[in-house]
Design a protein around this motif. Sequence first.
Motif, PDB file in Angstrom:
ATOM      1  N   ALA A  24       0.835  -1.215   0.000  1.00 11.09           N
ATOM      2  CA  ALA A  24       0.000   0.000   0.000  1.00 11.09           C
ATOM      3  C   ALA A  24       0.863   1.257   0.000  1.00 11.09           C
ATOM      4  O   ALA A  24       0.576   2.232  -0.724  1.00 11.09           O
ATOM      5  CB  ALA A  24      -0.928  -0.012   1.220  1.00 11.09           C
ATOM      6  N   GLN A  25       1.907   1.258   0.805  1.00 10.09           N
ATOM      7  CA  GLN A  25       2.816   2.413   0.856  1.00 10.09           C
ATOM      8  C   GLN A  25       3.525   2.609  -0.478  1.00 10.09           C
ATOM      9  O   GLN A  25       3.695   3.743  -0.948  1.00 10.09           O
ATOM     10  CB  GLN A  25       3.842   2.216   1.977  1.00 10.09           C
ATOM     11  CG  GLN A  25       3.242   2.123   3.370  1.00 10.09           C
ATOM     12  CD  GLN A  25       2.767   3.459   3.915  1.00 10.09           C
ATOM     13  OE1 GLN A  25       2.571   4.411   3.174  1.00 10.09           O
ATOM     14  NE2 GLN A  25       2.568   3.526   5.221  1.00 10.09           N
ATOM     15  N   LYS A  26       3.927   1.511  -1.105  1.00 11.48           N
ATOM     16  CA  LYS A  26       4.610   1.607  -2.401  1.00 11.48           C
ATOM     17  C   LYS A  26       3.667   2.176  -3.458  1.00 11.48           C
ATOM     18  O   LYS A  26       4.052   3.062  -4.246  1.00 11.48           O
ATOM     19  CB  LYS A  26       5.104   0.220  -2.825  1.00 11.48           C
ATOM     20  CG  LYS A  26       5.802   0.183  -4.180  1.00 11.48           C
ATOM     21  CD  LYS A  26       7.096   0.993  -4.173  1.00 11.48           C
ATOM     22  CE  LYS A  26       7.840   0.841  -5.485  1.00 11.48           C
ATOM     23  NZ  LYS A  26       9.106   1.617  -5.506  1.00 11.48           N
ATOM     24  N   LEU A  27       2.449   1.683  -3.504  1.00  9.83           N
ATOM     25  CA  LEU A  27       1.476   2.180  -4.478  1.00  9.83           C
ATOM     26  C   LEU A  27       1.224   3.669  -4.274  1.00  9.83           C
ATOM     27  O   LEU A  27       1.116   4.430  -5.244  1.00  9.83           O
ATOM     28  CB  LEU A  27       0.167   1.400  -4.345  1.00  9.83           C
ATOM     29  CG  LEU A  27       0.198  -0.053  -4.797  1.00  9.83           C
ATOM     30  CD1 LEU A  27      -1.073  -0.774  -4.368  1.00  9.83           C
ATOM     31  CD2 LEU A  27       0.373  -0.151  -6.312  1.00  9.83           C
ATOM     32  N   SER A  28       1.143   4.089  -3.030  1.00  9.55           N
ATOM     33  CA  SER A  28       0.930   5.497  -2.729  1.00  9.55           C
ATOM     34  C   SER A  28       2.076   6.349  -3.248  1.00  9.55           C
ATOM     35  O   SER A  28       1.860   7.435  -3.816  1.00  9.55           O
ATOM     36  CB  SER A  28       0.770   5.691  -1.217  1.00  9.55           C
ATOM     37  OG  SER A  28       0.592   7.050  -0.893  1.00  9.55           O
ATOM     38  N   SER A  29       3.304   5.841  -3.101  1.00  9.72           N
ATOM     39  CA  SER A  29       4.483   6.588  -3.566  1.00  9.72           C
ATOM     40  C   SER A  29       4.516   6.700  -5.082  1.00  9.72           C
ATOM     41  O   SER A  29       5.134   7.619  -5.627  1.00  9.72           O
ATOM     42  CB  SER A  29       5.762   5.912  -3.071  1.00  9.72           C
ATOM     43  OG  SER A  29       6.018   4.704  -3.775  1.00  9.72           O
ATOM     44  N   LEU A  30       3.846   5.759  -5.762  1.00  6.18           N
ATOM     45  CA  LEU A  30       3.809   5.766  -7.228  1.00  6.18           C
ATOM     46  C   LEU A  30       2.615   6.543  -7.778  1.00  6.18           C
ATOM     47  O   LEU A  30       2.456   6.670  -8.995  1.00  6.18           O
ATOM     48  CB  LEU A  30       3.752   4.326  -7.755  1.00  6.18           C
ATOM     49  CG  LEU A  30       4.977   3.450  -7.472  1.00  6.18           C
ATOM     50  CD1 LEU A  30       4.696   2.003  -7.890  1.00  6.18           C
ATOM     51  CD2 LEU A  30       6.209   3.973  -8.204  1.00  6.18           C
ATOM     52  N   GLY A  31       1.784   7.047  -6.895  1.00  3.38           N
ATOM     53  CA  GLY A  31       0.607   7.791  -7.336  1.00  3.38           C
ATOM     54  C   GLY A  31      -0.515   6.913  -7.835  1.00  3.38           C
ATOM     55  O   GLY A  31      -1.411   7.381  -8.550  1.00  3.38           O
ATOM     56  N   CYS A  32      -0.506   5.626  -7.453  1.00  2.00           N
ATOM     57  CA  CYS A  32      -1.552   4.691  -7.865  1.00  2.00           C
ATOM     58  C   CYS A  32      -2.757   4.787  -6.939  1.00  2.00           C
ATOM     59  O   CYS A  32      -2.657   5.318  -5.825  1.00  2.00           O
ATOM     60  CB  CYS A  32      -1.010   3.262  -7.843  1.00  2.00           C
ATOM     61  SG  CYS A  32       0.314   2.949  -9.038  1.00  2.00           S
TER      62      CYS A  32
END
Length: 309
Positions: A24-32
């Motif tokens: 979830a944190q990774k997706l947030s950092s990618l703007g997903c």
Amino acid sequence: MSPTVQCAYIGLGAMGNAMAGHIAQKLSSLGCPPLLAFNRTQARAEALAQTHPVTVASSLDQVATANIIFSCLLNDAAVIETLDILIPLLKTDTILVEQSTISPALAQKYAAKAKEAGVVYLACPVMGPPIKAKSGDLTVLMAGGESAEIRGKVLPLLIPVVGKKVIELGLQDVAESLRLKLCGNYFVTSVVEMVAEGMTLGEASGVGQDKVRELLDAVFPNSLMGVYADRMLKNTYKDEIAFPITTAKKDVAHIVQLAKDSGAKLPITEAFLKNADEVLENHGNYDLSSVVGNLRVQAGLHFDLAEKK
């Protein structure tokens, strides 16, 4: 990764909750879009949403709207129950990333069902305990996916997100990663049995299990042996259950079947299973390190060394 990609995670147990949080944190950092989180007990998904950028999914129908779906469930039965409902709902070209520790044959069965539905199936079980899942230090075992391009869509959400190392296996046979996972779990249960025997030998012979623990630290520093020896020395297996016996027995059943299918003999596994069965029957569903108690009793000692027999 395209910022329009929607991902979902099914299964928020000790392992899945930590991995879902990292993804979830990774997706947030990618703007997903926020990760869709689904668990049979919805309260777990709601709790994760309090601390991570996720959207609680109320049904598998909602999960099925995702492009990439991760799943980490307790056992074969839970996977069957979930995937029998989910796969017919999925869109063509959805990528299903199964992280549960299940039988190799079951992984092959659902990879075939997924292919019939136009869905890509990746078998990605992980090696490591819950504490490693929390720190994002797992080892990912990846098989299936059919192409490097498909894997390339998933790997950035796994490495270095839930783990720092991936072992890539064949593109076609999804069972390869499950067979390797079972080899890994064989080593874990065998280390537990070996350390339990050694700790008991030290105590019964008068050397003292504390000195055996000190020896392990000196000769095999920072090893799994030391981790389990510490649990046995401190008798934490009743209150700090990282890997309960019932879960270990589930994995051992798969290991035994794999050995049978392969013509391999596993005497250490047989010894571990016998001790685990007796602890479960006579004491409870403790951490698997509690097998040391059964060995102590056999040596004329008390189960938890609170007193001598």
